[in-house]
Design an enzyme around this catalytic site. Sequence first.
Site, PDB file in Angstrom:
ATOM      1  N   GLY A 181      -4.382  -2.457  53.194  1.00 62.47           N
ATOM      2  CA  GLY A 181      -4.628  -3.109  51.910  1.00 62.47           C
ATOM      3  C   GLY A 181      -4.872  -2.162  50.750  1.00 62.47           C
ATOM      4  N   ASN A 190       7.602   8.127  56.951  1.00 58.66           N
ATOM      5  CA  ASN A 190       6.642   7.019  56.920  1.00 58.66           C
ATOM      6  C   ASN A 190       6.112   6.783  58.333  1.00 58.66           C
ATOM      7  OD1 ASN A 190       5.182   4.570  56.204  1.00 58.66           O
ATOM      8  ND2 ASN A 190       6.362   4.571  54.322  1.00 58.66           N
ATOM      9  N   ASP A 194       0.318   8.225  46.557  1.00 59.18           N
ATOM     10  CA  ASP A 194       0.421   7.344  47.731  1.00 59.18           C
ATOM     11  C   ASP A 194       0.787   8.139  48.981  1.00 59.18           C
ATOM     12  OD1 ASP A 194       0.486   5.021  49.293  1.00 59.18           O
ATOM     13  OD2 ASP A 194       2.586   4.613  48.827  1.00 59.18           O
ATOM     14  N   GLU A 214       8.401  -3.896  64.170  1.00 58.06           N
ATOM     15  CA  GLU A 214       7.965  -2.502  64.176  1.00 58.06           C
ATOM     16  C   GLU A 214       7.234  -2.124  65.459  1.00 58.06           C
ATOM     17  OE1 GLU A 214       5.830  -1.583  60.566  1.00 58.06           O
ATOM     18  OE2 GLU A 214       7.609  -1.950  59.327  1.00 58.06           O
ATOM     19  N   VAL A 224       8.638  -2.082  54.369  1.00 58.39           N
ATOM     20  CA  VAL A 224       8.553  -2.110  52.907  1.00 58.39           C
ATOM     21  C   VAL A 224       9.916  -1.884  52.251  1.00 58.39           C
ATOM     22  CG1 VAL A 224       7.741   0.299  52.741  1.00 58.39           C
ATOM     23  CG2 VAL A 224       7.273  -1.295  50.889  1.00 58.39           C
ATOM     24  N   MET A 231       4.756 -16.183  48.895  1.00 60.34           N
ATOM     25  CA  MET A 231       5.025 -15.659  47.552  1.00 60.34           C
ATOM     26  C   MET A 231       3.774 -15.821  46.695  1.00 60.34           C
ATOM     27  SD  MET A 231       8.110 -16.697  44.972  1.00 60.34           S
ATOM     28  CE  MET A 231       7.929 -16.460  43.197  1.00 60.34           C
ATOM     29  N   CYS A 279       8.236  -8.394  40.132  1.00 61.05           N
ATOM     30  CA  CYS A 279       9.234  -8.952  41.042  1.00 61.05           C
ATOM     31  C   CYS A 279       9.910  -7.922  41.932  1.00 61.05           C
ATOM     32  CB  CYS A 279      10.325  -9.685  40.252  1.00 61.05           C
ATOM     33  SG  CYS A 279       9.705 -10.662  38.865  1.00 61.05           S
ATOM     34  N   GLU A 313      -3.003  -0.692  48.694  1.00 53.93           N
ATOM     35  CA  GLU A 313      -2.259  -0.912  47.450  1.00 53.93           C
ATOM     36  C   GLU A 313      -2.945  -1.974  46.583  1.00 53.93           C
ATOM     37  OE1 GLU A 313      -0.708   1.801  48.784  1.00 53.93           O
ATOM     38  OE2 GLU A 313       0.090   0.359  50.212  1.00 53.93           O
TER      39      GLU A 313
HETATM   40  O1  LIG Z   1      -2.371   1.489  52.189  1.00 57.44           O
HETATM   41  C1  LIG Z   1      -2.225   0.656  53.077  1.00 57.44           C
HETATM   42  O2  LIG Z   1      -3.159  -0.037  53.524  1.00 57.44           O
HETATM   43  C2  LIG Z   1      -0.864   0.495  53.632  1.00 57.44           C
HETATM   44  C3  LIG Z   1      -0.572  -0.414  54.618  1.00 57.44           C
HETATM   45  C4  LIG Z   1       0.742  -0.518  55.112  1.00 57.44           C
HETATM   46  C5  LIG Z   1       0.950  -1.532  56.192  1.00 57.44           C
HETATM   47  O3  LIG Z   1      -0.051  -2.050  56.680  1.00 57.44           O
HETATM   48  O4  LIG Z   1       2.050  -1.888  56.569  1.00 57.44           O
HETATM   49  C6  LIG Z   1       1.747   0.341  54.557  1.00 57.44           C
HETATM   50  C7  LIG Z   1       1.332   1.222  53.543  1.00 57.44           C
HETATM   51  N1  LIG Z   1       0.066   1.279  53.098  1.00 57.44           N
HETATM   52  C8  LIG Z   1       2.246   2.144  52.917  1.00 57.44           C
HETATM   53  O5  LIG Z   1       1.847   2.903  52.024  1.00 57.44           O
HETATM   54  C9  LIG Z   1       3.591   2.175  53.322  1.00 57.44           C
HETATM   55  O6  LIG Z   1       4.401   2.976  52.819  1.00 57.44           O
HETATM   56  C10 LIG Z   1       4.011   1.264  54.330  1.00 57.44           C
HETATM   57  C11 LIG Z   1       5.265   1.046  54.906  1.00 57.44           C
HETATM   58  C12 LIG Z   1       5.068   0.048  55.817  1.00 57.44           C
HETATM   59  C13 LIG Z   1       6.045  -0.604  56.681  1.00 57.44           C
HETATM   60  O7  LIG Z   1       5.609  -1.273  57.618  1.00 57.44           O
HETATM   61  O8  LIG Z   1       7.246  -0.464  56.438  1.00 57.44           O
HETATM   62  N2  LIG Z   1       3.775  -0.335  55.822  1.00 57.44           N
HETATM   63  C14 LIG Z   1       3.099   0.385  54.920  1.00 57.44           C
HETATM   64 CA   LIG Z   2      -0.431   2.625  51.225  1.00 52.59          CA
END
Ligand SMILES: O=C(O)c1cc(C(=O)O)c2c(n1)C(=O)C(=O)c1cc(C(=O)O)[nH]c1-2
Ligand SMILES: [Ca+2]
Length: 655
Positions: free
Chosen positions: A161, A372, A286, A48, A522, A625, A582, A163
């Site tokens: 973090g 995003n 979110d 990324e 993600v 995991m 899962c 989530e």
């Molecule tokens: O709430 C957070 O701390 C957090 C962190 C991250 C991250 O660090 O990659 C993502 C998200 N949220 C998130 O909501 C999200 O949709 C997301 C997509 C991605 C990615 O790299 O594809 N990271 C993150």
């Molecule tokens: Ca998030």
Amino acid sequence: AQPVAEWLVHGYDNAGTRFSPLKEITTDNVKDMGLVWSYNLESTRGVEATPIVANGVMYVSAPWSVVHAIDVRTGERVWTYDPAVPRSYAKNACCDVVNRGVAVHDGLVYVGSLDGRLIAIDAKTGTKTWEQDTITDRSRPYTITGAPRVIKNKVIIGNSGAEYGVRGYITAYDAKTGKQAWRWFVVPGDPSKPFEDESMAKAAKTWDPAGKYWEAGGGGTVWNSMVFDPELNLMYIGTGNASPWAHRRRSPGGGDNLYVASIVALDPDTGKYVWHYQETPADNWDYTSTQDLILADLKIDGKVRKVVMHAPKNGFFFVIDRTDGSFISAKNFVPVNWASGYDKNGRPIELPEARSPDQPFDAIPGPFGGHNWHSMSFSPQTGLAYFPAQNIPLVLAEDKKWAYNKAQPGQAMAGIGWNLAMEVNPRPPTSTPFGRLIAWDPVNQKEVWRKEHVSPWNGGTLVTAGKVVFQGTADARLIAFDASNGRELWSSPMGTGVLAAPISYEVDGRQYISVAVGWGGVYGQTQRASERNTPGTVYTFALGGKAPMPAFTEFQRKRLVSGVKYNSDHVAEGTGLYVMNCAFCHGVPGVDKGGILPNLGYSAPEVIANLDRFVFNGPYVPRGMPDFTGKLSMEEVQKIKAFILSTADAIRPPK
Ligand SMILES: O=C(O)c1cc(C(=O)O)c2c(n1)C(=O)C(=O)c1cc(C(=O)O)[nH]c1-2
Ligand SMILES: [Ca+2]
């Protein structure tokens, strides 16, 4: 002023425009672009990073926060630096073991490691100069995926973090010595203890202590955007979603829950709060506001306004006055079903069904966002912002059984350590997925052109003074578009799906386009839109480039699992258990094609037959995991097996 020739800052400049003033490559000649070199990042997860190019060297980060220094003239390795993140730490990353890039300043290269350290590396030798632990509370699953930024000789980094349940903040360190200069928390802590500053006392009034919001941390992580206006001496950050997601669970008496899902202006010298604008008050979906911010001066109603532009997850494009945070305008850039618009004070006009305590809601945009983190660019020539818009359907329903950090039977997502207070997909979504590139006019708040892609989750954008927009796609191409009208001018196959934004720079009088490629993030953990699976690679193009493409690797689809006995009475309960424990990593068995992590519908029969050996302190725990010991019972694993096997049976073509 920076030399136009290089790419010194994450978003090209302090304003984050990703507009390169180079114009050797134009809409007329871009068709003659070819590969000059490619560089193997030796990775298999999401790439990324926006590379930095300084003094003829490209500094780019790969998965696991590994930094590569590459000679841009030859594409050869100068050095690599591996912060040696324990691979078991991956279970704390919601969204893949990604890293969005480094900062380079005064002979040092800065990277935030997935496990929360900020490391300064000597740009010449690739050896560590200093390291700081940026995490205030090691009992919580903090990560870093964002790129640090250097502003006024301070290197600044946030974290991730929300989530899982953390309290978001950002910290500034002296760029030379690593000594901490300031820290600003995004959300208040336990109100029975003293607040860190006035902004926290003010914010605490917007949270209901009956929700004990500090237990789950409150969220508001700063994991992507950071820009700077030297004239106003203000820096701007975008803040993330709250922990947990369900507003009623964290703040039962209501309240906007400052400063989550907001744009915040800070004094870069002291870290003091200056103003905020909250894009999604009382977030329940979110809707992070961590997407790239861009600063520009726009003529609106006959007056030049200093604005910040933003296209966050919630589906609205915002134009905000960056001198004081006052609201100018907001307009939806994708279909939206949680709000009908914004009133003149900048408050969303919510639709009542969007926060039902009892009904599942197929929010549009879903939690993956209408946009995003994939970078946005802005061209002062065309006056347009370019960014990938999308919808990825996901239904959420409030989880009434939620309690912080307690893996209790039936509690959604607890087995993987998540604290959403939401159940995911209690019924199948009905909204439609899509992915498109949008060219948006921020003054008139309207789309000027769009390009539909085959899938969501496409790459960030670059725009150049040659009037070309460059974007990589989920289906593994790099495409050049005419910035004025979206006409496709050129494309090249890529080794796999593209997430990161391309950059442009000039060396020895020649303009180059580079992009770091590796499918993941993600969405890419579970799904894919290309049949290529080449390891992470940096590709560099120029006019007349003649280097051959490196060999591409094909994605190896295995056979649908079969031949394992199961009890079909277990399937219904197994479905819920699978989704909660899962699905976020392994997708829907047999239906999703399998992203960068294995789809369990295509497992070997022996794996499913012995699933308990993988689930309880299994062989993949050292590789990130989660261990489900104490979180799932043997009987529940039998039910999960039944769901995987029955789904494979259901989609198997008849003999
Ligand atoms: O709430 C957070 O701390 C957090 C962190 C991250 C991250 O660090 O990659 C993502 C998200 N949220 C998130 O909501 C999200 O949709 C997301 C997509 C991605 C990615 O790299 O594809 N990271 C993150
Ligand atoms: Ca998030």
